[in-house]
Design a protein around this motif. Structure first.
Motif, short mmCIF file in Angstrom:
data_model
loop_
_atom_site.label_atom_id
_atom_site.label_comp_id
_atom_site.label_asym_id
_atom_site.label_seq_id
_atom_site.Cartn_x
_atom_site.Cartn_y
_atom_site.Cartn_z
N GLY A 28 94.06 -38.66 0.34
CA GLY A 28 94.47 -38.06 -0.94
C GLY A 28 93.41 -38.22 -2.01
N CYS A 29 92.84 -39.42 -2.11
CA CYS A 29 91.77 -39.66 -3.08
C CYS A 29 90.53 -38.85 -2.74
CB CYS A 29 91.43 -41.15 -3.14
SG CYS A 29 92.69 -42.17 -3.90
N HIS A 30 90.23 -38.75 -1.45
CA HIS A 30 89.07 -37.96 -1.02
C HIS A 30 89.24 -36.49 -1.41
CE1 HIS A 30 85.77 -36.49 1.40
NE2 HIS A 30 86.59 -35.68 2.05
N SER A 35 84.81 -40.81 -5.03
CA SER A 35 83.75 -41.32 -4.16
C SER A 35 84.32 -42.41 -3.25
CB SER A 35 82.61 -41.90 -4.99
OG SER A 35 83.03 -43.09 -5.63
N ILE A 36 83.59 -42.69 -2.18
CA ILE A 36 84.01 -43.73 -1.24
C ILE A 36 84.11 -45.06 -1.97
CG2 ILE A 36 83.28 -45.05 0.79
CD1 ILE A 36 82.22 -42.43 1.95
N LEU A 42 89.78 -48.83 -5.64
CA LEU A 42 91.15 -48.47 -6.03
C LEU A 42 92.18 -49.02 -5.05
CD1 LEU A 42 92.84 -46.79 -8.06
CD2 LEU A 42 92.60 -44.89 -6.47
N ILE A 43 91.91 -48.88 -3.76
CA ILE A 43 92.87 -49.26 -2.74
C ILE A 43 92.61 -50.68 -2.21
CG2 ILE A 43 93.86 -48.58 -0.51
CD1 ILE A 43 93.20 -45.74 -1.19
N ASN A 44 91.45 -51.23 -2.54
CA ASN A 44 91.08 -52.59 -2.16
C ASN A 44 90.91 -52.74 -0.64
OD1 ASN A 44 90.36 -55.23 -2.60
ND2 ASN A 44 92.45 -55.97 -2.55
N THR A 49 85.56 -49.00 5.96
CA THR A 49 86.86 -48.55 6.45
C THR A 49 87.21 -47.20 5.84
OG1 THR A 49 87.60 -50.84 6.67
CG2 THR A 49 89.31 -49.14 6.62
N VAL A 50 86.97 -47.05 4.54
CA VAL A 50 87.22 -45.79 3.85
C VAL A 50 86.38 -44.68 4.49
CG1 VAL A 50 87.00 -44.54 1.67
CG2 VAL A 50 87.86 -46.88 1.68
N SER A 51 85.11 -44.97 4.71
CA SER A 51 84.21 -43.99 5.30
C SER A 51 84.67 -43.59 6.70
CB SER A 51 82.79 -44.57 5.36
OG SER A 51 81.93 -43.67 5.97
#
Length: 84
Positions: A28-30, A35-36, A42-44, A49-51
């Motif tokens: 959703g943020c992407h 940005s990563i 934001l999500i900590n 992991t985000v990437s």
């Protein structure tokens, strides 16, 4: 009196995996052009992991966990067969 933390990205070990429910906000943020690094803060959860979540979503169109590869299953069968 202690209040339980409702943090999505609670500290996780290497073997643990984020649930699909927790991966949703990353996508959703992407889609909102974050940005990563911003998503990570934001999500900590770690940037790697985000990437990985975003890359998997772009390649497969899903964030669901995939079954293990055939090579891993074959190696397991060979190992079990040798031990007998």
């Amino acid at each position: 009196m202690q209040i339980a933390s409702a943090n999505i990205g609670e500290r996780m070990g290497r073997s643990q995996e984020l649930s699909e429910f927790k991966r949703g906000p990353v996508i959703g943020c992407h889609l909102c052009n974050k940005s990563i690094r911003d998503i990570s803060l934001l999500i900590n959860i770690p940037q790697s992991t985000v990437s990985g979540i975003i890359t998997k979503w772009k390649q497969l169109g899903t964030t669901a966990t995939q079954p293990p590869s055939e090579r891993g299953q074959c190696m397991l069968k060979c190992t079990v067969h040798r031990s007998h």
